[in-house]
Design an enzyme around this catalytic site. Sequence first.
Site, PDB file in Angstrom:
ATOM      1  CB  SER A 405      34.958  36.935  33.032  1.00 58.12           C
ATOM      2  OG  SER A 405      34.509  37.430  31.862  1.00 58.12           O
ATOM      3  CG  HIS A 426      35.578  35.448  37.533  1.00 58.83           C
ATOM      4  ND1 HIS A 426      35.447  36.613  37.852  1.00 58.83           N
ATOM      5  CD2 HIS A 426      36.440  35.416  36.256  1.00 58.83           C
ATOM      6  CE1 HIS A 426      35.902  37.371  37.011  1.00 58.83           C
ATOM      7  NE2 HIS A 426      36.419  36.800  36.012  1.00 58.83           N
ATOM      8  CD  GLU A 438      34.225  37.850  41.311  1.00 61.07           C
ATOM      9  OE1 GLU A 438      34.187  37.372  40.125  1.00 61.07           O
ATOM     10  OE2 GLU A 438      33.708  39.084  41.687  1.00 61.07           O
ATOM     11  CG  ASN A 476      34.689  41.597  35.493  1.00 58.87           C
ATOM     12  OD1 ASN A 476      35.787  42.051  35.819  1.00 58.87           O
ATOM     13  ND2 ASN A 476      34.890  40.251  34.906  1.00 58.87           N
TER      14      ASN A 476
END
Length: 693
Positions: A405, A426, A438, A476
């Site tokens: 991540s 991800h 992702e 993130n």
Amino acid sequence: MVEQSRHDDILVLTIHNPPVNAFSPGVPEGLKAGLSAAAADDRIAAVVLIGGGRTFVAGADIKTFGLPREQAPDLRGTVQQLDAFPKPTVAALHGTALGGGLELALACSYRVAVPDARLGLPEVKLGVLPGAGGTQRLPRVVGAQKALDMMLSGAPIQATEAKELGLVDDLIEGGLLEGALAFARRVAAVRPLPRISERAVDGGSPEVFAAAREAIKKTHRGQLSPSLIIDLAEMAVNRPFEEGWQAEAQKFMEARESPQSRGLRHLFFTERESAKIPGLGKDTPLLDIRRVGVIGAGTMGGGIAMNFLNAGLPVTIVETTEEALDRGLGVIRRNYESSAKKGRLSADDVERRMALLTPSLDMGDLKDADLIIEAVFEDMGVKKDIFTRLDALAKDGAILATNTSTLDVNEIAAVTSRPEQVIGLHFFSPANVMKLLEIVRAENTSDTVLATCMALAKKIGKVGVVVGVCDGFVGNRMVHRYGEEARRLVDEGASPADVDAAMNALGLPMGPFQMTDMAGLDIGYAIRVHRARQRGEPEPDGWLDRIVKTGRKGQKTGGGIYDYDETRRPRPNADMQALIEAYRAEKGITPRSISADEITRRLTGTLINEGARILDEGIAQRAGDIDVIYIYGYGFPAYRGGPMHYAGEQGLQKVVDALKQYGHTPAPLLERLAREGKTFADFDRERANSSQK
Ligand code: T1G
């Protein structure tokens, strides 16, 4: 657009507007011409309406919503012409009859369909409402409750159910056109012509509508069109058809002009755009993915495996101990059995999926896998070791994916002899539920591997978005800034509950601190420590770090920032509030009251600002991609269109001004667009045009 063909005494009007026969300019004109010809020709006894290609009409052309009313395709006029038509009309349905498509069919005398056709009124998903008679006709056919269920969920029903409801008059096994012609001949002489507009509504008690109004407070919190739909459906019960028909037109325009509809229409198109990878031709060869390997049977690995099992792909899942393997398989089975209890799966489905899952303690069992996904502990050393071993055992052409991540996918790829086969996938926890994926394109990832993973995303029901390699990729990275600003707001005087309440009011199901408590305070703390060490900075010691050090880690320990009762509702904790106040005193901060408006502007501003940097660096291809990521991965309300679309609704200059007011440096791209009076949609169009040159 609309082909006329005579079959003895039946005129067939075939709508040709690929790919989904949307009701685009040209379609109403063609239908009106065909109907006028049929009305004037005594040799024509009935008319059949049918879609060319793969479907009936999938609705109004959403691209025309922005047009002035007089330029928009006249769907209501066509519906009125059908309703008043003096001969039987038969709508022959296959594929999807949605929105205006179903409304056309409802204005016909009869509807026939192939059994797997789907019928629905999904307008609420676009922030609007059925605007061509659907709110008045559907309740008159299926009753008030079922009509409300269909219009408020926007979910289609299968033609077999529609037949039971009387929404479809006959199911056609075999050739649809032949079946529809035979049906039309059978009803050609039937008079009076059945008109739904002349029927009454069953079951429209006041309690039904009161219950619906109560329900949308939760299911459609803050949205406009659901309440308009309920009002109109209630008019279908209590008022003459003509009155409801007129009211529908006015309420449709009200909904169509709303920011919520603009946001949802933006998402409709940008979600489809995100599946198109700039610079990759549609003819990019795809690899054939028949067998999948997953390394790690923990929360993420198990959830990832389920996605492929659900799509019918066999999965070999590898762990290091029997105990970890058994635990992982147990979680997967329990997840499926829980779905079965809710009626979403049959017991056979559960067994069929579990039978596709092969547990193993030996990575060598992955040697035949076409795609191997690593989902182990977030540590670069561990991942490098695994990819070194995979490089030695995986078959030629196998895709080697990491579910990291935040870690550098290029660094992971570099330990293999085949970096062109390495990619990041991800997934978001819970991986079997969250739609976002992702797709992390590393420096050497080949076009074929990239295109294959995007196609696979659609196959497993994910919304795939291509992102570049950086710390946190897109989502993130943005949520990290968002979390920093949220903590800063508490430093300055807001309570965590104030911050969460402001974001709940904006439409996020969870504010930043509710989300942190759910994810686990220790997770965020470990990332902050990792980043501080990377930058050679002192260990983080903010108020949230101090809460972690008390041992409170969030919901999983029964309490973190908040306390949680058995319903998991967050309640402020007096000791934590005292810890925050002591922290402020120690830092010499005099707390001030902070308005919800300031909280919202600062938190959305940091998301937009980081998104602009991500865009400028090419980590995301389009601002729309960032919107898709933040809606599907982080709960940004779909009806606000995502943070970048939301910036346009606020005005980019206002975003820039707020950033400066609260001590932030606006991203250069954001300042440029604001200065030029542009939006991020303009930026996406500019970038798309320049890449086509
Ligand atoms: N208008 C314009 N374009 C549309 C469209 C529509 N209604 N539906 C699909 N497209 C485009 C889409 O953007 C994509 O374009 C291509 O068609 C294939 O779509 C008055 C006001 C029918 C189930 O909401 O649900 O009627 O990317 O990738 O996966 O009451 O499309 O190729 O350039 O989704 O096979 C109500 C919306 C409208 C249906 C097919 N109808 N569409 O799914 O293909 S409002 C809808 C869908 C209305 C009236 C009101 C799906 C689909 P491109 P796709 P798919």
